[in-house]
Design a protein around this motif. Sequence first.
Motif, PDB file in Angstrom:
ATOM      1  N   ALA A  96       0.832  -1.201   0.000  1.00 54.88           N
ATOM      2  CA  ALA A  96       0.000   0.000   0.000  1.00 54.88           C
ATOM      3  C   ALA A  96       0.870   1.257   0.000  1.00 54.88           C
ATOM      4  CB  ALA A  96      -0.931  -0.011   1.211  1.00 54.88           C
ATOM      5  N   TRP A  97       1.939   1.251   0.790  1.00 57.34           N
ATOM      6  CA  TRP A  97       2.844   2.413   0.829  1.00 57.34           C
ATOM      7  C   TRP A  97       3.529   2.613  -0.529  1.00 57.34           C
ATOM      8  CZ3 TRP A  97       3.145   6.373   3.948  1.00 57.34           C
ATOM      9  CH2 TRP A  97       2.679   6.268   5.257  1.00 57.34           C
ATOM     10  N   LYS A  98       3.791   1.524  -1.224  1.00 58.78           N
ATOM     11  CA  LYS A  98       4.451   1.638  -2.537  1.00 58.78           C
ATOM     12  C   LYS A  98       3.507   2.117  -3.634  1.00 58.78           C
ATOM     13  CE  LYS A  98       7.788  -2.048  -1.558  1.00 58.78           C
ATOM     14  NZ  LYS A  98       8.157  -3.463  -1.856  1.00 58.78           N
ATOM     15  N   GLY A  99       2.187   2.061  -3.352  1.00 60.64           N
ATOM     16  CA  GLY A  99       1.211   2.513  -4.343  1.00 60.64           C
ATOM     17  C   GLY A  99       0.561   1.397  -5.132  1.00 60.64           C
ATOM     18  N   TYR A 100       0.691   0.152  -4.662  1.00 62.48           N
ATOM     19  CA  TYR A 100       0.039  -0.965  -5.329  1.00 62.48           C
ATOM     20  C   TYR A 100      -1.393  -1.125  -4.794  1.00 62.48           C
ATOM     21  CZ  TYR A 100       4.586  -2.659  -7.042  1.00 62.48           C
ATOM     22  OH  TYR A 100       5.786  -2.779  -7.673  1.00 62.48           O
ATOM     23  N   ASN A 101      -2.286  -1.585  -5.650  1.00 64.20           N
ATOM     24  CA  ASN A 101      -3.588  -2.024  -5.180  1.00 64.20           C
ATOM     25  C   ASN A 101      -3.411  -3.380  -4.504  1.00 64.20           C
ATOM     26  OD1 ASN A 101      -4.882   0.202  -6.244  1.00 64.20           O
ATOM     27  ND2 ASN A 101      -5.418  -0.824  -8.164  1.00 64.20           N
ATOM     28  N   CYS A 102      -4.134  -3.584  -3.409  1.00 65.63           N
ATOM     29  CA  CYS A 102      -4.031  -4.841  -2.658  1.00 65.63           C
ATOM     30  C   CYS A 102      -5.432  -5.399  -2.417  1.00 65.63           C
ATOM     31  CB  CYS A 102      -3.357  -4.630  -1.304  1.00 65.63           C
ATOM     32  SG  CYS A 102      -1.763  -3.796  -1.404  1.00 65.63           S
ATOM     33  N   SER A 103      -5.534  -6.701  -2.424  1.00 65.15           N
ATOM     34  CA  SER A 103      -6.819  -7.352  -2.151  1.00 65.15           C
ATOM     35  C   SER A 103      -6.593  -8.504  -1.190  1.00 65.15           C
ATOM     36  CB  SER A 103      -7.456  -7.866  -3.447  1.00 65.15           C
ATOM     37  OG  SER A 103      -7.716  -6.799  -4.332  1.00 65.15           O
ATOM     38  N   LEU A 104      -7.482  -8.584  -0.212  1.00 59.07           N
ATOM     39  CA  LEU A 104      -7.411  -9.649   0.783  1.00 59.07           C
ATOM     40  C   LEU A 104      -8.771 -10.338   0.823  1.00 59.07           C
ATOM     41  CD1 LEU A 104      -5.637 -10.945   2.998  1.00 59.07           C
ATOM     42  CD2 LEU A 104      -6.548  -9.263   4.593  1.00 59.07           C
ATOM     43  N   PHE A 105      -8.795 -11.609   0.407  1.00 52.18           N
ATOM     44  CA  PHE A 105     -10.029 -12.392   0.381  1.00 52.18           C
ATOM     45  C   PHE A 105     -10.109 -13.305   1.584  1.00 52.18           C
ATOM     46  CE2 PHE A 105      -9.476 -11.420  -4.058  1.00 52.18           C
ATOM     47  CZ  PHE A 105     -10.747 -11.359  -4.590  1.00 52.18           C
ATOM     48  N   ALA A 106     -11.314 -13.519   2.076  1.00 50.95           N
ATOM     49  CA  ALA A 106     -11.552 -14.575   3.064  1.00 50.95           C
ATOM     50  C   ALA A 106     -12.617 -15.498   2.479  1.00 50.95           C
ATOM     51  CB  ALA A 106     -12.020 -13.997   4.381  1.00 50.95           C
ATOM     52  N   TYR A 107     -12.283 -16.789   2.375  1.00 53.76           N
ATOM     53  CA  TYR A 107     -13.180 -17.762   1.749  1.00 53.76           C
ATOM     54  C   TYR A 107     -13.343 -18.959   2.669  1.00 53.76           C
ATOM     55  CZ  TYR A 107     -15.034 -20.983  -1.777  1.00 53.76           C
ATOM     56  OH  TYR A 107     -15.826 -21.872  -2.471  1.00 53.76           O
ATOM     57  N   GLY A 108     -14.537 -19.518   2.702  1.00 54.84           N
ATOM     58  CA  GLY A 108     -14.769 -20.708   3.526  1.00 54.84           C
ATOM     59  C   GLY A 108     -16.222 -20.778   3.943  1.00 54.84           C
ATOM     60  N   GLN A 109     -16.620 -21.919   4.503  1.00 57.85           N
ATOM     61  CA  GLN A 109     -18.008 -22.074   4.910  1.00 57.85           C
ATOM     62  C   GLN A 109     -18.309 -21.212   6.130  1.00 57.85           C
ATOM     63  OE1 GLN A 109     -17.153 -26.417   6.469  1.00 57.85           O
ATOM     64  NE2 GLN A 109     -19.191 -25.850   7.117  1.00 57.85           N
ATOM     65  N   THR A 110     -19.580 -20.932   6.328  1.00 58.04           N
ATOM     66  CA  THR A 110     -20.009 -20.122   7.467  1.00 58.04           C
ATOM     67  C   THR A 110     -19.562 -20.780   8.772  1.00 58.04           C
ATOM     68  OG1 THR A 110     -21.945 -19.396   6.222  1.00 58.04           O
ATOM     69  CG2 THR A 110     -22.022 -19.111   8.608  1.00 58.04           C
ATOM     70  N   GLY A 111     -18.944 -19.985   9.646  1.00 57.11           N
ATOM     71  CA  GLY A 111     -18.499 -20.492  10.937  1.00 57.11           C
ATOM     72  C   GLY A 111     -17.116 -21.109  10.938  1.00 57.11           C
ATOM     73  N   SER A 112     -16.408 -21.018   9.800  1.00 55.67           N
ATOM     74  CA  SER A 112     -15.092 -21.662   9.727  1.00 55.67           C
ATOM     75  C   SER A 112     -13.957 -20.751  10.202  1.00 55.67           C
ATOM     76  CB  SER A 112     -14.808 -22.124   8.285  1.00 55.67           C
ATOM     77  OG  SER A 112     -14.819 -21.026   7.399  1.00 55.67           O
ATOM     78  N   GLY A 113     -14.247 -19.497  10.515  1.00 58.66           N
ATOM     79  CA  GLY A 113     -13.215 -18.621  11.060  1.00 58.66           C
ATOM     80  C   GLY A 113     -12.716 -17.558  10.111  1.00 58.66           C
ATOM     81  N   LYS A 114     -13.510 -17.201   9.087  1.00 60.61           N
ATOM     82  CA  LYS A 114     -13.090 -16.138   8.167  1.00 60.61           C
ATOM     83  C   LYS A 114     -12.914 -14.822   8.919  1.00 60.61           C
ATOM     84  CE  LYS A 114     -16.697 -16.822   5.714  1.00 60.61           C
ATOM     85  NZ  LYS A 114     -17.784 -16.531   4.776  1.00 60.61           N
ATOM     86  N   SER A 115     -13.905 -14.486   9.742  1.00 59.68           N
ATOM     87  CA  SER A 115     -13.865 -13.207  10.463  1.00 59.68           C
ATOM     88  C   SER A 115     -12.733 -13.178  11.486  1.00 59.68           C
ATOM     89  CB  SER A 115     -15.204 -12.939  11.163  1.00 59.68           C
ATOM     90  OG  SER A 115     -16.235 -12.817  10.214  1.00 59.68           O
ATOM     91  N   TYR A 116     -12.381 -14.358  12.043  1.00 58.35           N
ATOM     92  CA  TYR A 116     -11.312 -14.405  13.037  1.00 58.35           C
ATOM     93  C   TYR A 116      -9.989 -13.966  12.410  1.00 58.35           C
ATOM     94  CZ  TYR A 116      -8.070 -16.065  16.589  1.00 58.35           C
ATOM     95  OH  TYR A 116      -7.081 -16.137  17.530  1.00 58.35           O
ATOM     96  N   SER A 117      -9.700 -14.446  11.205  1.00 65.34           N
ATOM     97  CA  SER A 117      -8.453 -14.052  10.540  1.00 65.34           C
ATOM     98  C   SER A 117      -8.507 -12.608  10.061  1.00 65.34           C
ATOM     99  CB  SER A 117      -8.169 -14.976   9.352  1.00 65.34           C
ATOM    100  OG  SER A 117      -7.851 -16.272   9.793  1.00 65.34           O
ATOM    101  N   MET A 118      -9.650 -12.184   9.543  1.00 67.03           N
ATOM    102  CA  MET A 118      -9.758 -10.838   8.968  1.00 67.03           C
ATOM    103  C   MET A 118      -9.845  -9.762  10.050  1.00 67.03           C
ATOM    104  SD  MET A 118      -9.827 -10.884   5.559  1.00 67.03           S
ATOM    105  CE  MET A 118     -10.925  -9.722   4.793  1.00 67.03           C
ATOM    106  N   VAL A 119     -10.732  -9.963  11.019  1.00 67.86           N
ATOM    107  CA  VAL A 119     -11.022  -8.925  12.019  1.00 67.86           C
ATOM    108  C   VAL A 119     -10.558  -9.342  13.412  1.00 67.86           C
ATOM    109  CG1 VAL A 119     -12.824  -7.500  13.058  1.00 67.86           C
ATOM    110  CG2 VAL A 119     -13.006  -8.168  10.648  1.00 67.86           C
ATOM    111  N   GLY A 120     -10.769 -10.634  13.743  1.00 67.26           N
ATOM    112  CA  GLY A 120     -10.404 -11.104  15.072  1.00 67.26           C
ATOM    113  C   GLY A 120     -11.453 -10.733  16.108  1.00 67.26           C
ATOM    114  N   TYR A 121     -11.123 -10.936  17.379  1.00 68.57           N
ATOM    115  CA  TYR A 121     -12.023 -10.506  18.450  1.00 68.57           C
ATOM    116  C   TYR A 121     -11.200 -10.186  19.694  1.00 68.57           C
ATOM    117  CZ  TYR A 121     -11.547 -15.268  20.281  1.00 68.57           C
ATOM    118  OH  TYR A 121     -11.053 -16.456  20.779  1.00 68.57           O
TER     119      TYR A 121
END
Length: 970
Positions: A96-121
């Motif tokens: 991001a600092w270098k000026g590149y576009n970045c994309s971060l995907f979270a994929y998986g079934q509901t309840g598998s921990g996508k939000s834990y890796s992306m946002v956490g708690y």
Amino acid sequence: MPEENVKVAVRVRPFNSRETTRNAVAIISMPTSQQTEIKDPSNLKAEPKKFAFDFSYWSHDGYTEGADGYLSPKSPKYADQKKVFDDLGLGVLENAWKGYNCSLFAYGQTGSGKSYSMVGYGSNKGIVPLACEELFKGIDQKRKTADKDDDFQVTLSMLEIYNEQVRDLLTTKAPGKGGLKVRQHPSKGFVVETLTTASVGSYAQIENKINEGTRNRTVASTNMNATSSRAHTIVAITFVQKQKNDAGQNMTKTSIINLVDLAGSERADSTGATGDRLKEGSAINQSLSTLGNCIKALADQSMGKKKVMVPFRDSVLTKLLQNALGGNSKTVMIAALSPADINYEETLSTLRFADRAKAIRTSAVINESPTDKLIRELREENLRLMEMLKTGGAAAVGAAAGAAGADSSQEVEEMKRQMEEQMAANQKELEEMKKSYEQRMKESQAESVGMLEAEKKKAAERKVTPHFWNLSEDPALTAMIIHFCREGTAKVGNKNASPAPEILMNGLSIQKEHAVVTNKKGVVSIKSLSGSKITVNSKVVVGDTELHHNDRVIFGPNHLYVFHHPQDEAKQIKAGKTVETPTYDSVQQELAKESGLMDNNSTKSKDDLLLQETLIQMLPMVSEANAMSEEMDKKVKFDICLVSPRARGLTEGPTEVMVKMKNLMNGNYWLLNRNDFINRKYLMQEMYQSYMEGDSDWDKPKEEDPFWEPHTTPVLIGVAHIFMQSIAYLIDMDESMVIMDLKGKDVGHLLIELIPCDAKWNTLKEDVFVDDPKELKNKALNFKFIIKGARGIPANFEKTHCSYKIYLDDKPTKTEEIKASINADYKHERKVNFKSVTDQLIKYLSEDSVTVELWGQQKEDGAKTGLAAGNTRDLMQREKSSLGASGAPGAAGNSLSPAAAKSTAPSAEQLAKQIQEKIAKAKAKGMKSVPIEEIESTLASLTGAPAPPAAKNAKGAAANKGTSRACILQ
């Protein structure tokens, strides 16, 4: 431009408390930091399937929890949040600092921990908060040494894609019909028109904006009866750096960080089951299936395949992610995995998806241009567009449209509209570029200061005032809606109520005056109005009902809330009671138990646990389908049905959840498997959304209507189990077998005859039999399997036929279809030949049965139930009264419990054991035969059906016609 592969990481989330009830067996292992293996739980001795990724993170166990709640490594293989951020998040930040576009995907079934890796708690912060905190730390450091004209700007937008429609989540204003428009920009690719962008100066402000978007998402999904787990959310953080280069020229460097939380991957490729006439599925699932198609095509391209077209334009999601998947972006995908054996199929599907994704290559470039050049290009583009619209008029637009392939006046007008909108967007971007960061922050803070104050006030009031908070299947949407129960009386109702209700709820089956809530000196009670639907702790509200802390309250079919009473909670704690906060799953389990679909047995097998999870998913869906049918007056009712393996012709296996769809006008019904029903339910939601938006064409033609099914669709009437033990002893059988429907109810009798034969298909003589079936080994075996007919079939069927499989048949054998209403004569005879009898065949004949399925085509006017008059709500109420249903939301009324479903037919072992006991007793008494009545009573005691009437045997033996010949003993 240099190409690089998409980085792919897979992660098994931390231990989930639900797994203590699942008795889950871990099927995932990670021998190295880049290798993942998965075992098939049905064959644990087989070699595991192996996958290689950039990173494989084991976060399921091997940790210790600190005083602040942070999970730190106890085992070397445990990957904590810091490890994941160092590997993935720091790279995103540096790019991001270098000026590149970045994309971060979270994929998986509901309840598998996508939000834990992306946002956490809690203190276990995920990639998003850690990256944002580091970004603002970096900005603060840069500002200390920056020149006067240097500027660093961070803006945020948040949108949701549901049912192929885009919604801006940073505004409460509802989008027009069809959602926000997506257009293609010459240099930026696909963009969303009029999307709100908010300036932010810290991660705390980003968090506030994301919470605001999540709250708006919750309200919108409830109002429109949307399924949150089928929606995609994209948070875009735009980071702009304005600085002078070494030559003293003002430069603008822009990076867009896309944070993509994809819909739950479960059922993405299976909801449109092949057996259903509506198998094409709904637009709700279109985006995920298109994403899979795009990733497959991109992977094929990277493997050197030519002429592969990537279908980015086939869905809104893939349009907006085109850069991230195959263009100007550095992309990271996190595939979230569940280690539990009951999720094997979904986890394997996720691993295969991630395995394809790692082959994708992108070509990221630094987005840096002279600031003056950017402004000049925007001005020039606007001048060009203005010139076309003003001087050339329709002719110029028409010429441009012709060049683009447009061939109608409507398309020309659409192109003209797009030009005008592009001009407006360009002008807005020009004005934004001229503003300083301080100006934009001042405007943004002015907008949010009132909202922040309101949130603080709400948080303080929640500590002292009784209130409802929403409970959602998606944890991110839970507790986003709060309704206070202040001293006095408050009405619950929808937006059409006048005066406006104190507690406003909109959506499925919420009435103008739905309920009244009374708080009298801290004692809170609720009362239903106008016959509206309310349940408290799975019980239907009748009259005034007092509410207590943590009571589960459902308004209508799916507006689920938990009642929080601070003073009552304090009393419970003081009294030493354990106060457990309800979860979405615990509430659905409670409903399933109340409806009789689940028992209280704490020891559950793997099949029981799978059944429990399916019921948790299906109960609210069935309840919502009934509510939509009622509101749109479709005169159709849905019920849960549990089908035992034996009712499906299997000797063992899980109980299957099906849905009975019944036409309340004529009594006709159809059984839908789980996938077919889910697919239809999404189509119902699309129809309901059009209905709520006031579309004149909301009602579909019959062929496209998910609430309609032609009467010609075959229906399973019931099954009869034909035990083959008589053939194992070379004894013929002439029997009237009970036909049971899927609820275990007698719906007729099947006339069956089994005749052992010689090589020329002549009936064996009476004195030809064996004492032990093992005597048949390595010999030829011939017999006739005869279905003479059926008696007492329900009168609403005009055509019927039978279907069955014997032993190792691949395909079922079918009788001729007979036109008959109550009694049918099939006159079906099949000659069965085994050249050499094996031990396996002997076991099958001695212990197993042939399941004969009776299928029928219903009459167009059905059974003429007499319920036809009235609207759907009246018809449902009448049927509920006639069946004595419990009234719990989603209850099947007359469906079987899991235990009952498993016992709808006796096991072969039970029958064999009881019959052998009868034979042994007869031998001990020196008898040469067992009386027919004793065999009948054994069958009746095990099947729950009365013995059929007796008559003389066709062979003249001491037996009754329509029943089995007496067993001849030595």
